[in-house]
Design a protein around this motif. Sequence first.
Motif, PDB file in Angstrom:
ATOM      1  N   ILE A 162       0.847  -1.047   0.019  1.00 53.48           N
ATOM      2  CA  ILE A 162       0.094   0.098  -0.032  1.00 53.48           C
ATOM      3  C   ILE A 162       0.822   1.214   0.003  1.00 53.48           C
ATOM      4  CG2 ILE A 162      -1.876   1.469   1.182  1.00 53.48           C
ATOM      5  CD1 ILE A 162      -3.056  -1.293   2.286  1.00 53.48           C
ATOM      6  N   SER A 163       1.930   1.342   0.525  1.00 52.12           N
ATOM      7  CA  SER A 163       2.857   2.312   0.834  1.00 52.12           C
ATOM      8  C   SER A 163       3.879   2.505  -0.346  1.00 52.12           C
ATOM      9  CB  SER A 163       3.585   2.306   2.112  1.00 52.12           C
ATOM     10  OG  SER A 163       4.451   1.322   2.222  1.00 52.12           O
ATOM     11  N   GLY A 164       3.803   1.505  -1.258  1.00 53.35           N
ATOM     12  CA  GLY A 164       4.578   1.460  -2.339  1.00 53.35           C
ATOM     13  C   GLY A 164       6.132   1.134  -1.952  1.00 53.35           C
ATOM     14  N   TYR A 165       7.031   1.035  -3.093  1.00 55.98           N
ATOM     15  CA  TYR A 165       8.373   0.830  -3.034  1.00 55.98           C
ATOM     16  C   TYR A 165       9.446   1.908  -2.723  1.00 55.98           C
ATOM     17  CZ  TYR A 165       7.017  -3.904  -4.438  1.00 55.98           C
ATOM     18  OH  TYR A 165       6.464  -5.262  -4.735  1.00 55.98           O
ATOM     19  N   VAL A 166       8.738   2.961  -3.361  1.00 58.12           N
ATOM     20  CA  VAL A 166      10.135   4.237  -3.320  1.00 58.12           C
ATOM     21  C   VAL A 166       9.100   5.422  -3.203  1.00 58.12           C
ATOM     22  CG1 VAL A 166      11.946   3.464  -4.709  1.00 58.12           C
ATOM     23  CG2 VAL A 166       9.984   4.411  -5.791  1.00 58.12           C
ATOM     24  N   GLU A 167       9.533   6.324  -2.558  1.00 57.92           N
ATOM     25  CA  GLU A 167       9.052   7.834  -2.591  1.00 57.92           C
ATOM     26  C   GLU A 167       9.605   8.823  -3.079  1.00 57.92           C
ATOM     27  OE1 GLU A 167       8.211   8.224   1.786  1.00 57.92           O
ATOM     28  OE2 GLU A 167      10.561   8.710   2.221  1.00 57.92           O
ATOM     29  N   MET A 168       9.513   9.896  -3.605  1.00 54.03           N
ATOM     30  CA  MET A 168       9.880  10.967  -4.192  1.00 54.03           C
ATOM     31  C   MET A 168       9.845  12.133  -3.335  1.00 54.03           C
ATOM     32  SD  MET A 168       7.949  11.386  -7.678  1.00 54.03           S
ATOM     33  CE  MET A 168       7.522  12.938  -8.072  1.00 54.03           C
ATOM     34  N   ARG A 169      11.024  12.857  -3.358  1.00 50.53           N
ATOM     35  CA  ARG A 169      11.004  14.446  -2.880  1.00 50.53           C
ATOM     36  C   ARG A 169      11.893  15.281  -3.513  1.00 50.53           C
ATOM     37  NH1 ARG A 169      15.347  15.467   0.310  1.00 50.53           N
ATOM     38  NH2 ARG A 169      16.729  13.604   0.752  1.00 50.53           N
ATOM     39  N   TYR A 170      11.646  16.666  -3.459  1.00 44.65           N
ATOM     40  CA  TYR A 170      12.405  17.457  -3.814  1.00 44.65           C
ATOM     41  C   TYR A 170      13.806  17.724  -2.935  1.00 44.65           C
ATOM     42  CZ  TYR A 170      14.363  21.754  -6.113  1.00 44.65           C
ATOM     43  OH  TYR A 170      15.220  22.681  -6.781  1.00 44.65           O
TER      44      TYR A 170
END
Length: 203
Positions: A162-170
Amino acid sequence: MTRLETLEKNLRSVLGDDIKLSCALGELSLETPAESWVEVCTTLRDHADLRFETCIDLCGVDYSAWRAPTFQPDPSLFPHRYAVVLHLTSLTHNWRLRVRTFVPNDDFPTLPTLFDVWPTVNWFEREAFDLFGVVFENHPDLRRILTDYGFIGHPFRKDFPISGYVEMRYDTEQQRVIYQPVTIEPREITPRVVREDDYGVGR
Protein backbone atom coordinates in the motif's frame (compact mmCIF):
# COMPACT_ATOMS: atom_id res chain seq x y z
CA MET A 1 -37.94 -13.16 -27.06
CA THR A 2 -36.14 -10.49 -25.00
CA ARG A 3 -33.20 -8.46 -26.28
CA LEU A 4 -30.86 -10.43 -23.98
CA GLU A 5 -32.19 -13.77 -25.26
CA THR A 6 -31.75 -12.59 -28.84
CA LEU A 7 -28.15 -11.60 -28.16
CA GLU A 8 -27.42 -14.97 -26.52
CA LYS A 9 -28.96 -16.81 -29.48
CA ASN A 10 -26.91 -14.74 -31.93
CA LEU A 11 -23.68 -15.30 -30.00
CA ARG A 12 -24.20 -19.06 -29.94
CA SER A 13 -25.16 -19.08 -33.62
CA VAL A 14 -22.05 -17.13 -34.65
CA LEU A 15 -19.43 -18.43 -32.18
CA GLY A 16 -20.79 -21.94 -31.52
CA ASP A 17 -22.98 -23.56 -28.87
CA ASP A 18 -19.99 -24.50 -26.70
CA ILE A 19 -18.98 -20.91 -25.87
CA LYS A 20 -18.80 -19.92 -22.19
CA LEU A 21 -21.64 -17.50 -21.52
CA SER A 22 -23.04 -16.30 -18.20
CA CYS A 23 -25.61 -13.71 -17.23
CA ALA A 24 -25.49 -11.36 -14.24
CA LEU A 25 -27.15 -8.03 -13.50
CA GLY A 26 -28.92 -8.04 -16.83
CA GLU A 27 -25.74 -8.35 -18.87
CA LEU A 28 -24.12 -11.25 -20.69
CA SER A 29 -20.47 -12.18 -20.15
CA LEU A 30 -18.48 -14.13 -22.70
CA GLU A 31 -15.26 -15.90 -21.78
CA THR A 32 -12.83 -16.64 -24.60
CA PRO A 33 -9.39 -18.30 -24.68
CA ALA A 34 -6.39 -15.99 -25.03
CA GLU A 35 -5.32 -17.67 -28.28
CA SER A 36 -8.67 -16.67 -29.87
CA TRP A 37 -8.73 -13.17 -28.36
CA VAL A 38 -8.24 -11.10 -31.52
CA GLU A 39 -10.23 -13.45 -33.77
CA VAL A 40 -13.27 -13.52 -31.46
CA CYS A 41 -13.19 -9.76 -30.90
CA THR A 42 -12.97 -9.11 -34.63
CA THR A 43 -16.01 -11.34 -35.18
CA LEU A 44 -17.90 -9.53 -32.42
CA ARG A 45 -17.21 -6.25 -34.19
CA ASP A 46 -17.86 -7.30 -37.80
CA HIS A 47 -20.62 -9.91 -37.83
CA ALA A 48 -23.97 -8.41 -38.87
CA ASP A 49 -25.85 -10.25 -36.09
CA LEU A 50 -23.56 -8.83 -33.39
CA ARG A 51 -21.99 -5.54 -34.57
CA PHE A 52 -20.15 -4.45 -31.41
CA GLU A 53 -18.64 -1.38 -33.03
CA THR A 54 -17.58 0.30 -29.81
CA CYS A 55 -15.27 -0.77 -26.99
CA ILE A 56 -16.15 1.44 -24.03
CA ASP A 57 -13.70 -0.05 -21.54
CA LEU A 58 -10.83 -2.48 -21.10
CA CYS A 59 -9.30 -3.28 -17.72
CA GLY A 60 -7.05 -5.76 -15.99
CA VAL A 61 -8.03 -8.01 -13.07
CA ASP A 62 -5.76 -9.71 -10.53
CA TYR A 63 -7.41 -12.90 -9.25
CA SER A 64 -4.56 -13.88 -6.91
CA ALA A 65 -6.71 -13.31 -3.80
CA TRP A 66 -9.37 -15.64 -5.23
CA ARG A 67 -6.72 -18.33 -5.64
CA ALA A 68 -5.36 -17.94 -2.10
CA PRO A 69 -5.26 -20.98 0.23
CA THR A 70 -8.15 -19.57 2.30
CA PHE A 71 -10.40 -19.59 -0.75
CA GLN A 72 -10.68 -22.79 -2.75
CA PRO A 73 -12.80 -22.29 -5.89
CA ASP A 74 -12.93 -24.66 -8.82
CA PRO A 75 -9.41 -24.28 -10.38
CA SER A 76 -10.95 -24.18 -13.86
CA LEU A 77 -12.70 -20.91 -12.95
CA PHE A 78 -9.38 -19.11 -12.42
CA PRO A 79 -6.76 -20.83 -14.59
CA HIS A 80 -4.37 -17.85 -14.44
CA ARG A 81 -3.72 -14.97 -12.08
CA TYR A 82 -4.51 -12.15 -14.52
CA ALA A 83 -7.46 -11.50 -16.79
CA VAL A 84 -8.42 -8.75 -19.20
CA VAL A 85 -12.05 -7.66 -19.41
CA LEU A 86 -13.76 -5.71 -22.20
CA HIS A 87 -17.08 -3.87 -22.17
CA LEU A 88 -18.58 -3.61 -25.65
CA THR A 89 -21.55 -1.72 -27.06
CA SER A 90 -23.48 -2.30 -30.26
CA LEU A 91 -24.94 0.96 -31.54
CA THR A 92 -26.65 -0.96 -34.35
CA HIS A 93 -28.55 -3.36 -32.08
CA ASN A 94 -28.49 -1.37 -28.81
CA TRP A 95 -26.99 -4.06 -26.59
CA ARG A 96 -23.91 -4.61 -24.45
CA LEU A 97 -21.50 -7.46 -23.80
CA ARG A 98 -18.74 -8.16 -21.31
CA VAL A 99 -15.82 -10.23 -22.63
CA ARG A 100 -13.10 -11.79 -20.46
CA THR A 101 -9.95 -13.73 -21.20
CA PHE A 102 -7.36 -15.12 -18.80
CA VAL A 103 -3.83 -14.04 -19.67
CA PRO A 104 -1.26 -16.87 -19.90
CA ASN A 105 2.01 -16.79 -17.94
CA ASP A 106 1.51 -15.31 -14.47
CA ASP A 107 5.18 -14.24 -14.35
CA PHE A 108 5.03 -12.27 -17.61
CA PRO A 109 1.37 -11.86 -18.68
CA THR A 110 1.16 -11.20 -22.41
CA LEU A 111 -1.81 -10.74 -24.72
CA PRO A 112 -2.15 -9.51 -28.35
CA THR A 113 -3.29 -5.91 -28.65
CA LEU A 114 -6.79 -5.08 -29.87
CA PHE A 115 -5.65 -1.72 -31.25
CA ASP A 116 -6.41 -2.80 -34.84
CA VAL A 117 -9.89 -3.97 -33.81
CA TRP A 118 -10.91 -0.96 -31.69
CA PRO A 119 -8.35 1.91 -31.72
CA THR A 120 -10.08 3.27 -28.60
CA VAL A 121 -8.32 0.58 -26.53
CA ASN A 122 -5.03 2.44 -26.94
CA TRP A 123 -5.06 4.20 -23.58
CA PHE A 124 -7.03 1.40 -21.87
CA GLU A 125 -4.31 -1.12 -22.73
CA ARG A 126 -1.64 1.32 -21.56
CA GLU A 127 -3.49 1.62 -18.26
CA ALA A 128 -3.72 -2.17 -17.86
CA PHE A 129 0.00 -2.39 -18.63
CA ASP A 130 0.85 0.37 -16.15
CA LEU A 131 -1.31 -0.84 -13.26
CA PHE A 132 -1.28 -4.64 -13.74
CA GLY A 133 1.80 -5.30 -15.88
CA VAL A 134 -0.09 -6.96 -18.74
CA VAL A 135 2.02 -6.60 -21.90
CA PHE A 136 -0.01 -6.09 -25.10
CA GLU A 137 1.98 -7.39 -28.04
CA ASN A 138 2.18 -5.10 -31.11
CA HIS A 139 0.65 -2.16 -29.27
CA PRO A 140 1.87 0.97 -31.13
CA ASP A 141 2.92 2.91 -28.02
CA LEU A 142 2.93 0.80 -24.85
CA ARG A 143 4.15 3.22 -22.17
CA ARG A 144 3.06 3.96 -18.63
CA ILE A 145 0.13 6.35 -18.55
CA LEU A 146 -0.74 7.07 -14.89
CA THR A 147 2.48 6.52 -12.96
CA ASP A 148 5.85 8.19 -13.40
CA TYR A 149 8.27 6.94 -16.08
CA GLY A 150 10.69 5.68 -13.43
CA PHE A 151 7.97 4.00 -11.37
CA ILE A 152 8.82 0.50 -10.10
CA GLY A 153 6.16 -2.21 -10.10
CA HIS A 154 2.45 -2.26 -10.93
CA PRO A 155 0.28 -0.71 -8.20
CA PHE A 156 -3.00 -2.58 -8.85
CA ARG A 157 -1.45 -5.99 -8.32
CA LYS A 158 -2.69 -7.53 -5.08
CA ASP A 159 0.86 -8.06 -3.78
CA PHE A 160 1.91 -4.43 -4.31
CA PRO A 161 2.45 -2.76 -0.89
CA ILE A 162 0.00 0.00 0.00
CA SER A 163 2.85 2.39 0.78
CA GLY A 164 4.74 1.49 -2.42
CA TYR A 165 8.44 0.70 -2.79
CA VAL A 166 9.91 4.18 -3.25
CA GLU A 167 8.97 7.77 -2.51
CA MET A 168 10.06 10.96 -4.21
CA ARG A 169 10.87 14.39 -2.87
CA TYR A 170 12.54 17.56 -3.97
CA ASP A 171 16.13 17.82 -2.73
CA THR A 172 17.15 21.48 -2.20
CA GLU A 173 20.87 20.69 -2.29
CA GLN A 174 20.70 18.78 -5.58
CA GLN A 175 17.90 21.04 -6.84
CA ARG A 176 16.00 18.16 -8.37
CA VAL A 177 13.47 15.46 -7.54
CA ILE A 178 15.06 12.32 -6.08
CA TYR A 179 13.76 8.82 -5.35
CA GLN A 180 14.47 7.01 -2.10
CA PRO A 181 13.17 3.93 -0.24
CA VAL A 182 9.85 4.43 1.53
CA THR A 183 10.31 5.76 5.06
CA ILE A 184 6.70 5.41 6.23
CA GLU A 185 6.39 3.11 9.23
CA PRO A 186 3.64 0.52 8.57
CA ARG A 187 0.86 0.90 11.12
CA GLU A 188 -2.66 -0.27 11.62
CA ILE A 189 -5.22 2.46 12.18
CA THR A 190 -8.41 1.50 14.00
CA PRO A 191 -11.17 4.10 13.60
CA ARG A 192 -12.75 5.37 16.81
CA VAL A 193 -16.55 5.55 16.81
CA VAL A 194 -18.12 8.01 19.25
CA ARG A 195 -21.88 7.98 19.68
CA GLU A 196 -24.35 9.24 22.25
CA ASP A 197 -26.02 6.63 24.48
CA ASP A 198 -29.39 7.25 22.86
CA TYR A 199 -28.09 7.39 19.27
CA GLY A 200 -30.81 6.36 16.82
CA VAL A 201 -33.52 6.00 19.49
CA GLY A 202 -36.75 7.89 18.87
CA ARG A 203 -35.39 9.94 15.99
